[in-house]
Design a protein around this motif. Structure first.
Motif, short mmCIF file in Angstrom:
data_model
loop_
_atom_site.label_atom_id
_atom_site.label_comp_id
_atom_site.label_asym_id
_atom_site.label_seq_id
_atom_site.Cartn_x
_atom_site.Cartn_y
_atom_site.Cartn_z
N UNK A 16 -12.39 -44.97 -11.74
CA UNK A 16 -12.00 -46.01 -10.79
C UNK A 16 -10.50 -46.19 -10.90
N UNK A 17 -9.88 -46.52 -9.79
CA UNK A 17 -8.44 -46.69 -9.73
C UNK A 17 -8.12 -48.08 -9.19
N UNK A 18 -7.27 -48.81 -9.91
CA UNK A 18 -6.87 -50.14 -9.49
C UNK A 18 -5.35 -50.20 -9.46
N UNK A 19 -4.80 -50.75 -8.38
CA UNK A 19 -3.35 -50.95 -8.28
C UNK A 19 -2.99 -52.25 -9.00
N UNK A 20 -1.90 -52.23 -9.74
CA UNK A 20 -1.37 -53.43 -10.36
C UNK A 20 0.08 -53.56 -9.90
N UNK A 21 0.35 -54.64 -9.15
CA UNK A 21 1.67 -54.85 -8.57
C UNK A 21 2.28 -56.10 -9.19
N UNK A 34 -3.82 -57.56 -8.57
CA UNK A 34 -4.67 -56.42 -8.92
C UNK A 34 -5.61 -56.16 -7.76
N UNK A 35 -5.94 -54.91 -7.55
CA UNK A 35 -6.84 -54.54 -6.46
C UNK A 35 -6.37 -53.26 -5.82
N UNK A 36 -6.61 -53.12 -4.54
CA UNK A 36 -6.17 -51.93 -3.82
C UNK A 36 -5.04 -52.35 -2.89
N UNK A 37 -3.88 -51.78 -3.11
CA UNK A 37 -2.70 -52.10 -2.31
C UNK A 37 -2.19 -50.82 -1.66
N UNK A 38 -1.86 -50.92 -0.39
CA UNK A 38 -1.27 -49.78 0.31
C UNK A 38 -0.03 -50.28 1.03
N UNK A 39 1.11 -49.79 0.64
CA UNK A 39 2.35 -50.20 1.29
C UNK A 39 3.42 -49.16 1.02
N UNK A 40 4.55 -49.29 1.71
CA UNK A 40 5.69 -48.39 1.56
C UNK A 40 6.94 -49.26 1.48
N UNK A 49 24.47 -44.94 -2.94
CA UNK A 49 24.57 -43.57 -2.48
C UNK A 49 23.24 -42.92 -2.14
N UNK A 50 22.24 -43.15 -2.93
CA UNK A 50 20.97 -42.44 -2.77
C UNK A 50 19.91 -43.37 -2.19
N UNK A 51 19.23 -42.91 -1.15
CA UNK A 51 18.15 -43.69 -0.56
C UNK A 51 16.85 -43.35 -1.30
N UNK A 52 16.09 -44.36 -1.65
CA UNK A 52 14.83 -44.15 -2.36
C UNK A 52 13.68 -44.75 -1.56
N UNK A 53 12.48 -44.24 -1.80
CA UNK A 53 11.31 -44.80 -1.14
C UNK A 53 10.12 -44.68 -2.09
N UNK A 54 9.12 -45.53 -1.86
CA UNK A 54 7.90 -45.50 -2.64
C UNK A 54 6.73 -45.77 -1.71
N UNK A 55 5.68 -44.99 -1.84
CA UNK A 55 4.46 -45.20 -1.06
C UNK A 55 3.29 -45.25 -2.04
N UNK A 56 2.56 -46.36 -2.03
CA UNK A 56 1.41 -46.47 -2.93
C UNK A 56 0.34 -45.45 -2.55
N UNK A 57 0.25 -45.11 -1.27
CA UNK A 57 -0.73 -44.10 -0.82
C UNK A 57 -0.42 -42.73 -1.44
N UNK A 58 0.87 -42.41 -1.62
CA UNK A 58 1.24 -41.15 -2.27
C UNK A 58 0.76 -41.13 -3.72
N UNK A 59 0.87 -42.27 -4.41
CA UNK A 59 0.37 -42.36 -5.77
C UNK A 59 -1.13 -42.19 -5.84
N UNK A 60 -1.85 -42.82 -4.89
CA UNK A 60 -3.31 -42.66 -4.83
C UNK A 60 -3.66 -41.18 -4.65
N UNK A 61 -2.94 -40.53 -3.74
CA UNK A 61 -3.21 -39.12 -3.44
C UNK A 61 -2.97 -38.23 -4.66
N UNK A 62 -1.88 -38.48 -5.39
CA UNK A 62 -1.58 -37.68 -6.58
C UNK A 62 -2.69 -37.80 -7.63
#
Length: 107
Positions: A16-21, A34-40, A49-62
């Motif tokens: 089981x996978x749980x997101x903790x934000x 805690x629960x299932x979170x999907x956001x970017x 200088x450097x642009x960064x991004x994070x997607x919780x869906x990418x973490x789920x996929x990995x």
């Protein structure tokens, strides 16, 4: 800060996978969700200088892809099952209300 809690059940080869934000608000307040979170999110490095991004869906996929390669199968966490039950009950109540209104106000 976004982390994932993965609980393994070796006998069944399931997990089981749980997101903790964790967020920090104004005046130093902190919240933990805690629960299932999907956001970017998007941002820039401290020097701008450097642009960064994070997607919780990418973490789920990995996590899912690595587990699938090892022969593991994902189970929904209890919180997702409870949310699904409440969603179904709410949908049925809404449908029943619409049917009742249609019967009462039908010309």
């Amino acid at each position: 800060m976004h982390t994932y809690r993965v609980e393994l059940h070796p006998r069944e080869k399931t997990f089981t996978m749980t997101d903790i934000v964790r967020t920090r608000g104004e005046f130093g307040s902190r919240t933990v969700e805690r629960g299932r979170a999907t956001y970017r999110t998007w941002g820039r490095s401290l020097d701008g200088g450097e642009r960064t991004s994070f997607s919780s869906a990418d973490g789920h996929r990995l996590i899912r892809e690595a587990a699938r390669e090892l022969g593991w199968q994902e189970l929904r966490p209890t919180s997702a099952k409870v949310a699904l039950v409440f969603g179904v009950i709410g949908g049925l109540l809404a449908l029943g209300t619409l049917v009742a209104l249609a019967v009462v106000f039908w010309p």
